[in-house]
Design a protein around this motif. Sequence first.
Motif, PDB file in Angstrom:
ATOM      1  N   MET A 123      10.584  -9.539  -2.276  1.00 21.03           N
ATOM      2  CA  MET A 123      10.105  -9.134  -3.620  1.00 21.03           C
ATOM      3  C   MET A 123       8.557  -8.806  -3.484  1.00 21.03           C
ATOM      4  SD  MET A 123      10.651 -11.462  -7.055  1.00 21.03           S
ATOM      5  CE  MET A 123       9.803 -10.959  -8.571  1.00 21.03           C
ATOM      6  N   TYR A 124       8.105  -7.595  -4.123  1.00 21.63           N
ATOM      7  CA  TYR A 124       6.728  -7.216  -4.083  1.00 21.63           C
ATOM      8  C   TYR A 124       6.296  -7.118  -5.427  1.00 21.63           C
ATOM      9  CZ  TYR A 124       2.680  -4.653  -2.743  1.00 21.63           C
ATOM     10  OH  TYR A 124       1.175  -4.246  -2.271  1.00 21.63           O
ATOM     11  N   VAL A 125       5.126  -7.856  -5.656  1.00 27.98           N
ATOM     12  CA  VAL A 125       4.554  -7.532  -7.025  1.00 27.98           C
ATOM     13  C   VAL A 125       3.167  -6.953  -7.098  1.00 27.98           C
ATOM     14  CG1 VAL A 125       3.997  -8.713  -9.188  1.00 27.98           C
ATOM     15  CG2 VAL A 125       6.134  -9.492  -7.927  1.00 27.98           C
ATOM     16  N   CYS A 126       2.803  -5.871  -7.520  1.00 24.22           N
ATOM     17  CA  CYS A 126       1.424  -5.178  -7.467  1.00 24.22           C
ATOM     18  C   CYS A 126       0.408  -6.391  -8.169  1.00 24.22           C
ATOM     19  CB  CYS A 126       1.481  -3.913  -8.261  1.00 24.22           C
ATOM     20  SG  CYS A 126       2.454  -2.663  -7.532  1.00 24.22           S
ATOM     21  N   GLY A 127      -0.754  -6.491  -7.456  1.00 23.01           N
ATOM     22  CA  GLY A 127      -1.488  -7.550  -7.816  1.00 23.01           C
ATOM     23  C   GLY A 127      -2.675  -6.897  -8.526  1.00 23.01           C
ATOM     24  N   GLU A 156      -1.861   1.635  -0.547  1.00 21.29           N
ATOM     25  CA  GLU A 156      -1.896  -0.085  -0.098  1.00 21.29           C
ATOM     26  C   GLU A 156      -0.815  -0.609  -0.096  1.00 21.29           C
ATOM     27  OE1 GLU A 156      -4.997  -0.873  -2.972  1.00 21.29           O
ATOM     28  OE2 GLU A 156      -4.127  -2.412  -3.368  1.00 21.29           O
ATOM     29  N   CYS A 157      -0.021  -0.337  -1.375  1.00 25.68           N
ATOM     30  CA  CYS A 157       1.393  -0.971  -1.674  1.00 25.68           C
ATOM     31  C   CYS A 157       2.580  -0.551  -0.619  1.00 25.68           C
ATOM     32  CB  CYS A 157       1.595  -1.045  -3.193  1.00 25.68           C
ATOM     33  SG  CYS A 157       0.413  -1.908  -4.134  1.00 25.68           S
ATOM     34  N   SER A 158       2.275   0.557  -0.439  1.00 23.64           N
ATOM     35  CA  SER A 158       3.370   1.237   0.318  1.00 23.64           C
ATOM     36  C   SER A 158       3.282   0.502   1.696  1.00 23.64           C
ATOM     37  CB  SER A 158       3.309   2.627   0.580  1.00 23.64           C
ATOM     38  OG  SER A 158       3.920   3.445  -0.606  1.00 23.64           O
ATOM     39  N   ILE A 181      13.455  -6.283  -4.537  1.00 25.04           N
ATOM     40  CA  ILE A 181      12.712  -6.006  -6.140  1.00 25.04           C
ATOM     41  C   ILE A 181      11.160  -5.570  -5.976  1.00 25.04           C
ATOM     42  CG2 ILE A 181      12.281  -6.896  -8.131  1.00 25.04           C
ATOM     43  CD1 ILE A 181      14.546  -9.021  -7.398  1.00 25.04           C
ATOM     44  N   HIS A 182      10.795  -4.654  -6.487  1.00 24.51           N
ATOM     45  CA  HIS A 182       9.567  -4.089  -6.784  1.00 24.51           C
ATOM     46  C   HIS A 182       9.148  -4.326  -8.158  1.00 24.51           C
ATOM     47  CE1 HIS A 182       5.866  -2.359  -6.489  1.00 24.51           C
ATOM     48  NE2 HIS A 182       5.903  -1.689  -5.233  1.00 24.51           N
ATOM     49  N   ALA A 183       7.996  -4.986  -8.369  1.00 24.21           N
ATOM     50  CA  ALA A 183       7.803  -5.466  -9.724  1.00 24.21           C
ATOM     51  C   ALA A 183       6.308  -5.251 -10.290  1.00 24.21           C
ATOM     52  CB  ALA A 183       8.164  -6.793 -10.208  1.00 24.21           C
ATOM     53  N   PRO A 236       1.569   6.463 -12.902  1.00 24.18           N
ATOM     54  CA  PRO A 236       2.116   7.230 -11.378  1.00 24.18           C
ATOM     55  C   PRO A 236       2.007   6.369 -10.293  1.00 24.18           C
ATOM     56  CG  PRO A 236      -0.303   7.477 -11.768  1.00 24.18           C
ATOM     57  CD  PRO A 236      -0.037   6.839 -12.847  1.00 24.18           C
ATOM     58  N   HIS A 237       1.611   5.065 -10.546  1.00 28.48           N
ATOM     59  CA  HIS A 237       1.349   4.208  -9.351  1.00 28.48           C
ATOM     60  C   HIS A 237       2.714   3.943  -8.649  1.00 28.48           C
ATOM     61  CE1 HIS A 237      -0.480   1.156  -6.492  1.00 28.48           C
ATOM     62  NE2 HIS A 237       0.426   0.264  -7.131  1.00 28.48           N
ATOM     63  N   HIS A 238       3.798   3.616  -9.179  1.00 25.43           N
ATOM     64  CA  HIS A 238       4.996   2.997  -8.397  1.00 25.43           C
ATOM     65  C   HIS A 238       5.721   4.533  -8.151  1.00 25.43           C
ATOM     66  CE1 HIS A 238       5.241  -1.105 -10.335  1.00 25.43           C
ATOM     67  NE2 HIS A 238       4.198  -0.871  -9.201  1.00 25.43           N
ATOM     68  N   GLU A 239       5.755   5.470  -8.861  1.00 21.79           N
ATOM     69  CA  GLU A 239       6.303   6.782  -8.569  1.00 21.79           C
ATOM     70  C   GLU A 239       5.617   7.345  -7.208  1.00 21.79           C
ATOM     71  OE1 GLU A 239       9.123   8.830  -9.292  1.00 21.79           O
ATOM     72  OE2 GLU A 239       8.502   8.504 -11.420  1.00 21.79           O
ATOM     73  N   ASN A 240       4.403   6.999  -7.120  1.00 17.49           N
ATOM     74  CA  ASN A 240       3.609   7.713  -5.742  1.00 17.49           C
ATOM     75  C   ASN A 240       4.060   6.750  -4.562  1.00 17.49           C
ATOM     76  OD1 ASN A 240       2.351   9.393  -7.224  1.00 17.49           O
ATOM     77  ND2 ASN A 240       0.537   8.536  -7.372  1.00 17.49           N
ATOM     78  N   GLU A 241       4.324   5.351  -4.979  1.00 15.65           N
ATOM     79  CA  GLU A 241       4.305   4.405  -3.904  1.00 15.65           C
ATOM     80  C   GLU A 241       5.975   4.959  -3.334  1.00 15.65           C
ATOM     81  OE1 GLU A 241       4.609   0.003  -4.371  1.00 15.65           O
ATOM     82  OE2 GLU A 241       2.796   0.366  -5.786  1.00 15.65           O
ATOM     83  N   ILE A 242       6.910   5.264  -4.080  1.00 21.33           N
ATOM     84  CA  ILE A 242       8.252   5.950  -3.787  1.00 21.33           C
ATOM     85  C   ILE A 242       8.183   7.039  -2.886  1.00 21.33           C
ATOM     86  CG2 ILE A 242      10.210   6.675  -4.452  1.00 21.33           C
ATOM     87  CD1 ILE A 242      10.319   4.909  -7.030  1.00 21.33           C
TER      88      ILE A 242
HETATM   89 ZN   LIG Z   1       1.300  -1.408  -6.350  1.00 23.64          ZN
END
Ligand SMILES: [Zn+2]
Length: 465
Positions: A26-30, A208-210, A223-225, A233-239
């Motif tokens: 599980m990864y949660v953006c901090g 950074e998250c990727s 799970i990404h949360a 756009p953050h999660h879209e860009n991570e994908i």
């Molecule tokens: Zn993130």
Amino acid sequence: MTIQIYNTLSRRKEVFRPIEENKVKMYVCGPTVYNYIHIGNARPAIVFDTVRKYFEFRGYEVNFVSNFTDVDDKLIKAANELGVDVPTVAQRFIDAYHEDVSALGCSRADVHPRVTESIDIIIEFIETLIEKDYAYESGGDVYYKTRSFEGYGKLSHQSIDELRSGARIEVGEKKQDALDFVLWKAAKEGEIYWDSPWGKGRPGWHIECSAMAKKFLGETIDIHAGGQDLSFPHHENEIAQSEALTGQTFANYWMHNGYINIDNEKMSKSLGNFVLVHDIIKHYDPQLIRFFMLSVHYRHPINYSEELLNQTKNGLDRLRTSFANLNHRLQSSTNLTSTNEEWLAKIASFRKDFIEAMDDDFNTANAISVLFELSKQANYYLQERNTAEVVIKAFLKEFETLFGVLGLTLAEDQLLDEEIEALIEKRIQARKNRDFALSDQIRDELKAKNIILEDTPQGTRWKRG
Ligand SMILES: [Zn+2]
């Protein structure tokens, strides 16, 4: 029974199927650590900590990673204003973050990676994206070629064309297409920087998250949360970054918590309704804040006001009173009643109801209703003249277990003076032994009970917050 999760990607509830049996990655953006966290940051911290605790309760081993964005424009600005360097600002608010969320009952992540400690893996990630023709350098910046990633928009359910119509190139940006986003930013004069194949600079936010998710959890995570505001756009860009790099699905389930309003208004600096956790827990039991957050389903918007908080307090007090009364009765209970089996079966049924509520996309609101029902039955049972120890103990255990899963404590949050003094003494010893982890843990523990420590040259002083 199986756990179902509402997946933002498919926009429906799906049965949770882990990549590895009984394990959850599980990864949660901090947070970006340039200030104390506000009540809006507290929500994902509490919600996804509860998700983690629930998985653990259901027998899963959870590997929980949550990052700290410890360099960006806001940190640079804050450092300039405070007249210190960026790492000093970051450390100060990382410490404050740990204190605040620990008070709210959240466990530490298994890893809290920081951008400034991950520069090498970020550079490597960007280099590979350039090699694969998903990114390009332009005047010391590096941009992601958004249009070259076929699935762009799949999380936020938008097409490239829709997105294009709203996008434009801002002054100073050196990108080829309005939808391209920055992976590496050239440093401006006097700014903190790292050397890279593209010159002095620092990472953009999304990369950074990727990079961290891949390093600590692997190419595909369960799970990404994060907060709803991060889905685009953050999660879209991570994908786009991760899937372009690996050719694999980045995350199987995407979870987003809803917005938080303050007195029915959007929280914003300009409205002056910015509520910092650091401030409210001086006046309110942090456990009450957690209980309040969990009393609403995580995907629904939540309205925060002191009035609502006070109403919620009545509920929490009711549950705690039942628990205290059960404990009190334990002393005078015998083992002789004829209805034990019936009551034990009834108590066991609450566990089932609780699991049913939580299995259904972590419906903490319904799970709390189960707790109220448990309390009602306990009060009813306590009216009997002869109570059985075995039943009272079963009630107590159920309260403790279910409260614990939600990260809540039942005891009145009051430490006696001598208990505080003993903990402070233990902390002094820990510091003498240079065991700073223990020393920090004790400070966090006391903070959670609203006890504030002040280290002075004359020794440690304390006060109730
Ligand atoms: Zn993130």
